[in-house]
Design a protein around this motif. Structure first.
Motif, PDB file in Angstrom:
ATOM      1  N   GLU A 613       0.825  -1.208   0.000  1.00  0.00           N
ATOM      2  CA  GLU A 613       0.000   0.000   0.000  1.00  0.00           C
ATOM      3  C   GLU A 613       0.864   1.266   0.000  1.00  0.00           C
ATOM      4  O   GLU A 613       0.595   2.231  -0.722  1.00  0.00           O
ATOM      5  CB  GLU A 613      -0.897  -0.026   1.243  1.00  0.00           C
ATOM      6  N   LYS A 614       1.926   1.227   0.792  1.00  0.00           N
ATOM      7  CA  LYS A 614       2.820   2.390   0.886  1.00  0.00           C
ATOM      8  C   LYS A 614       3.509   2.659  -0.451  1.00  0.00           C
ATOM      9  O   LYS A 614       3.619   3.816  -0.886  1.00  0.00           O
ATOM     10  CB  LYS A 614       3.869   2.141   1.976  1.00  0.00           C
ATOM     11  N   ILE A 615       3.976   1.593  -1.120  1.00  0.00           N
ATOM     12  CA  ILE A 615       4.657   1.763  -2.417  1.00  0.00           C
ATOM     13  C   ILE A 615       3.725   2.428  -3.423  1.00  0.00           C
ATOM     14  O   ILE A 615       4.097   3.374  -4.126  1.00  0.00           O
ATOM     15  CB  ILE A 615       5.154   0.403  -2.960  1.00  0.00           C
ATOM     16  N   VAL A 616       2.469   1.925  -3.494  1.00  0.00           N
ATOM     17  CA  VAL A 616       1.512   2.487  -4.459  1.00  0.00           C
ATOM     18  C   VAL A 616       1.251   3.954  -4.135  1.00  0.00           C
ATOM     19  O   VAL A 616       1.281   4.827  -5.017  1.00  0.00           O
ATOM     20  CB  VAL A 616       0.196   1.685  -4.461  1.00  0.00           C
ATOM     21  N   ASN A 617       1.016   4.267  -2.864  1.00  0.00           N
ATOM     22  CA  ASN A 617       0.708   5.659  -2.496  1.00  0.00           C
ATOM     23  C   ASN A 617       1.889   6.599  -2.699  1.00  0.00           C
ATOM     24  O   ASN A 617       1.705   7.771  -3.047  1.00  0.00           O
ATOM     25  CB  ASN A 617       0.207   5.724  -1.050  1.00  0.00           C
ATOM     26  N   GLU A 618       3.105   6.085  -2.519  1.00  0.00           N
ATOM     27  CA  GLU A 618       4.290   6.917  -2.801  1.00  0.00           C
ATOM     28  C   GLU A 618       4.321   7.314  -4.276  1.00  0.00           C
ATOM     29  O   GLU A 618       4.645   8.453  -4.625  1.00  0.00           O
ATOM     30  CB  GLU A 618       5.572   6.156  -2.439  1.00  0.00           C
ATOM     31  N   LYS A 619       3.984   6.335  -5.157  1.00  0.00           N
ATOM     32  CA  LYS A 619       3.977   6.623  -6.598  1.00  0.00           C
ATOM     33  C   LYS A 619       2.819   7.560  -6.960  1.00  0.00           C
ATOM     34  O   LYS A 619       2.925   8.371  -7.887  1.00  0.00           O
ATOM     35  CB  LYS A 619       3.868   5.327  -7.407  1.00  0.00           C
ATOM     36  N   VAL A 620       1.702   7.429  -6.240  1.00  0.00           N
ATOM     37  CA  VAL A 620       0.573   8.345  -6.461  1.00  0.00           C
ATOM     38  C   VAL A 620       1.002   9.768  -6.116  1.00  0.00           C
ATOM     39  O   VAL A 620       0.770  10.716  -6.874  1.00  0.00           O
ATOM     40  CB  VAL A 620      -0.641   7.925  -5.597  1.00  0.00           C
ATOM     41  N   MET A 621       1.637   9.912  -4.954  1.00  0.00           N
ATOM     42  CA  MET A 621       2.036  11.247  -4.476  1.00  0.00           C
ATOM     43  C   MET A 621       3.110  11.894  -5.370  1.00  0.00           C
ATOM     44  O   MET A 621       3.253  13.107  -5.413  1.00  0.00           O
ATOM     45  CB  MET A 621       2.574  11.162  -3.041  1.00  0.00           C
ATOM     46  N   LYS A 622       3.865  11.058  -6.084  1.00  0.00           N
ATOM     47  CA  LYS A 622       4.902  11.608  -6.976  1.00  0.00           C
ATOM     48  C   LYS A 622       4.305  12.191  -8.251  1.00  0.00           C
ATOM     49  O   LYS A 622       5.010  12.800  -9.062  1.00  0.00           O
ATOM     50  CB  LYS A 622       5.908  10.511  -7.349  1.00  0.00           C
TER      51      LYS A 622
END
Length: 877
Positions: A613-622
């Motif tokens: 979940e964290k990996i996906v959200n990091e890419k979303v925030m980028k």
């Protein structure tokens, strides 16, 4: 005659037909697409059915393939004979209304005699007895001796399956012997004795058989040929068995090494060696095409083959897992023709190893069950095991019938084979009924399959959500109509509507003009690739040929795009956290959520889910850019784009890249920037099949709604507990401790009550036939306290039986205990409990000296306890 290896033969055949203007297609996956009549691809023409029926337009009118195939109809004969196998490759050249007999017959002869250099004096040809056209071509366009052509009947040289396309065929045979065959009778005798073997069948599909059994000539006849690669390899290599062909022999030698036995010295060992060799080929290819072991469908076929091979390894004395090592040999032999084997090697090995280990556990369980059957049979002096019991061992525990028979033989027992076969027949009928019925070509008979091939719809919806087009066809009530109002299907020249595909649902929206408006409730593709708008008329009516505006509901489309892009990101994040064995197994994307099925072998921990979940959200925030490019399939793979396990891709594909994070082949719609996803949240992670996990997740505003709901829940909990949000856990822990203390106090009081009841029960002890009988009914005493009380009373009685009941929460608990002396006089607590529990609407049983049960009718407890004395009177003689 040349000596050619199996891989060399495959290439020679495909190259030859490429030189004759054929398009070489890669083998289709073993899992059929849009064909409900097949569990697994079992013939070269099977995946090409839509081209033969006209449901789909072939990429070229001349095609050649080497198709992976699985057939399990003769699985019981595999290993016992030299020619039966479950996996094979089928060479074929096909014409879809292009060339016919005049071309294919001379080509076949040229390939056999000039490329393979098989001597003409070793060849025979059979044709259908009424096919004078084929006879003329064979005798005039090739240099075969006419005396080597035999005319046979329908049973041998006419291909048909019920109604539909059919036609005569011409088979080419190789003579292993030296004596000349001059008559049909001599030919058939030599064929029956396997001296003459058929290796290539040329099918001339020139008729359409109607309901009345009439054969009507097709306007565009087709050619469908099939030549078993393994069979022609046996001929070219001068061997008598497919297990002696170079690539297969290599696997067999590896099995011999593992088993420390020699091939050809012992028939039983040879059977096991052949079974393992064949089955490991099958399972390796099946797993590479995304099939996983399960208890139904093609997964059951895979599991059965794996377990059968593993079982025969045990018979050869191989105790450890070994099949997962053998698959490397299969991969090395075939990876040049099937590169996906090498790409998925680690995954294939892992699936096989896990299934082998699981089988080791189940076969041990099966042994325990069989031992209990044998013990029971000895008690009852029965010599034949019921067929249903043997089948349960086979079906549930993967315990082969032969193994059951061997073990029973050692005990001078046998199996009811007729009963076993009856259970097997029932299972096959269930499987047959579960397979959806369809016409001979595996497609539902629908008006949608009859949409003329010239009607095409151009999809122009990647960048557009609204455009004008012309109505080209209308379907209403399973009929083509010129105009309509109500519910139906509209086909247009162009459309911005995405048709359901690849797990993404179809778009919704509307179609309208000045005098007509309809709601588009769904958009799908038919088997023949037509884009269908399913509509409900709001007002007016529309006619074929009219101009209309098609408008996609853009807010729903945008939500779908967010979820679809998020599935790609989830896929890559899972591979980062869990490993590269993770592959997409299925997906579903709509406006509300996304569902993603993937290959993995255990449940994800909370920590793993948080990482994903964290990996996906990091890419979303980028706020990474999402780009789509169209390129060749080879170029896409060279760039590292991931493809689905079992998908067949065209020459040009769309590659969706999420920054430098994810790259996948995909025909769906996506957002242009990950920032639009807003927030990604995993809701659930579950198992859906053996080796398949499923994640459900949400994005964007749905995630905000989810967070708000959780926030409201926390506030409500805090309100009920009368504390602040941050003190909820502390308050709950405190209350749980209080509850545990109260529970201890309550149990202590119940035990005291039970203890005080002890004296009262002992004071009411009766004596029946020299046995002391103590009975009693208590309230709100748990099962543990009831057992303890019964045991204490039994100790004091020394020679007696205790039967107690407790009523709590509208349920009844019974316990019975007896001294050894009472058991010796005929008391059996299990029988007592069984009878009294039945009165109280329950059931149970146990040993002669102790038994317990439950009941659902508290009002019957008194009656049940009063019945105890009657049971004892009958039991003690």
């Amino acid at each position: 005659m040349k000596s050619m290896g199996l891989n060399e033969l495959r290439e020679a055949y495909l190259s030859f037909f490429e030189s004759k203007g054929h398009l070489r297609l890669k083998s289709f996956p073993l899992v059929p697409k849009s064909d409900k009549s097949l569990l697994l691809i079992n013939a070269g023409m099977a995946p090409l059915k839509p081209y033969f029926t006209g449901l789909q337009k072939p990429p070229k009118s001349r095609v050649t393939t080497c198709q992976k195939c699985i057939r399990t109809g003769d699985i019981e004969n595999v290993g016992k004979t030299l020619r039966h196998g479950t996996f094979f490759e089928m060479l074929g050249n096909f014409s879809f209304g292009d060339y016919f007999k005049n071309e294919v017959i001379p080509w076949a002869w040229e390939f056999i005699t000039e490329v393979l250099e098989i001597p003409k004096e070793k060849l025979y040809v059979t044709i259908y007895l009424d096919d004078d056209e084929a006879y003329d071509i064979w005798t005039k366009k090739t240099n075969i001796d006419p005396k080597r052509i035999f005319k046979l009947g329908k049973e041998d040289n006419f291909w048909e399956i019920g109604q539909g396309p059919c036609g005569p065929c011409s088979e080419i045979h190789f003579d292993r012997g030296n004596e000349k065959v001059e008559t049909v009778e001599e030919f058939l005798k030599a064929a029956d004795e396997d001296r003459i073997v058929e290796f290539w069948n040329l099918v001339f599909t020139q008729f359409d058989k109607d309901e009345d059994g009439e054969y009507n000539r097709l306007d565009s006849p087709n050619i469908d040929t099939g030549m078993g690669l393994e069979r022609i390899a046996t001929i070219m290599q001068g061997v008598n068995s497919i297990f002696e062909v170079d690539t297969i022999k290599s696997i067999l030698h590896e099995v011999c090494k593992n088993a420390k036995v020699k091939y050809g010295e012992n028939y039983k060992n040879d059977v096991s060696l052949r079974i393992i060799t064949d089955h490991v080929r099958s399972v390796t290819f099946m797993i590479s095409d995304g099939i996983l072991p399960s208890n139904e469908g093609r997964g059951y076929v895979l599991r059965r083959l794996l377990r059968r091979a593993s079982r025969h390894g045990r018979l050869l004395g191989i105790e450890e897992t070994f099949l997962f090592k053998l698959c490397e040999n299969v991969i090395n032999n075939s990876k040049f023709a099937y590169p996906e084997l090498e790409e998925k090697k680690d995954y294939i090995k892992k699936v096989i190893k896990l299934e082998e280990e699981k089988f080791d556990e189940t076969i041990d369980s099966g042994m325990d069950i069989l031992k209990s059957y044998i013990s029971e049979m000895k008690e009852k002096n029965v010599k034949v095991l019921k067929g249903s019991s043997a089948f349960k061992l086979y079906d549930t525990y993967g315990f082969p019938k032969e193994l059951t028979m061997e073990i029973l033989e050692d005990e001078n027992m046998s199996v009811d084979l007729d009963g076993f076969d009856e259970e097997m027949k029932k299972q096959r009928e269930r499987a047959r009924n579960a397979r959806e019925k369809s016409n001979y070509m595996g497609a539902d008979d629908s008006i949608l399959n009859k949409i003329p091939s010239e009607i095409e719809t151009q999809f122009d919806g990647y960048n557009n959500t609204e455009l004008d087009s012309k109505v080209s066809l209308i379907v209403s009530d399973e009929k083509f109509v010129d105009k309509f109002k109500g519910e139906g299907i509209i086909v247009t020249d162009t459309t911005p509507f995405y048709a359901e595909m690849g797990g993404q649902i179809g778009d919704k929206g509307c179609i309208f003009n000045d005098k007509f408006k309809a709601e588009v409730v769904d958009c799908k593709k038919s088997i023949n690739g037509k884009i269908l708008h399913f509509v409900k008329t709001v007002s007016g009516e529309v006619a074929v040929g009219e101009r209309v505006t098609l408008k996609v509901n853009s807010s729903i489309r945008e939500s779908i795009c967010k979820n679809h892009t998020a599935t790609h990101m989830l896929h890559e994040a899972l591979r980062e956290v869990l490993g590269e064995h993770v592959h997409q197994s299925g997906s579903f994307v709509d406006a509300d959520k996304l569902r993603f099925d993937f290959t993995h072998f255990s449940a994800l921990s909370e920590e793993e889910l948080r990482k994903v979940e964290k990996i996906v959200n990091e890419k979303v925030m980028k706020a990474m850019e999402v780009n789509t490019e169209v390129m060749s399939i080879d170029e896409a793979k060279a760039k590292g784009a991931m493809a689905l396990f079992d998908d067949k891709y065209s020459k040009e594909v769309r590659v969706v890249s999420v920054g430098d994070f994810s790259k996948e082949l995909c025909g769906g719609t996506h957002i242009d920037n990950t920032g639009k996803i807003g927030l990604f949240k995993i809701l659930t992670e579950t198992g859906v099949a053996s080796g398949i996990r499923r994640i459900e997740a949400i994005t964007s505003f749905k995630t905000i709604e989810y967070v708000e709901e959780k926030n409201d829940l926390i506030k409500n909990v805090a309100s009920v507990l009368k504390c602040s949000d941050k003190d909820i856990i502390t308050r709950l822990e405190s209350q749980i401790l209080e509850l545990k203390e109260k529970e201890k106090e309550l149990n202590s009081l119940k035990n005291k009550l039970a203890g005080s009841a002890k004296d009262e029960i002992i004071n009411k002890v009766q004596e029946l036939k020299g046995i002391k009988v103590a009975t009693g009914i208590l309230r709100d005493v748990d099962a543990g306290a009831l057992r303890e009380l019964a045991e204490e009373i039994r100790e004091e009685l020394t020679n007696g039986v205790v039967v107690l009941a407790s009523v709590a929460m509208d349920k009844v608990q019974f316990v019975a205990m007896s001294s050894k002396s009472a058991v010796n006089k005929g008391i059996h607590c299990g029988n007592i409990i069984k009878q009294i529990a039945k009165i109280a609407g329950g059931g149970g049983g146990g040993r002669p000296d102790m038994a317990q049960a439950g009941g659902k009718l508290p009002e019957k407890v008194q009656e049940a306890i009063e019945f105890v004395n009657s049971i004892i009177e009958e039991s003690v003689k």
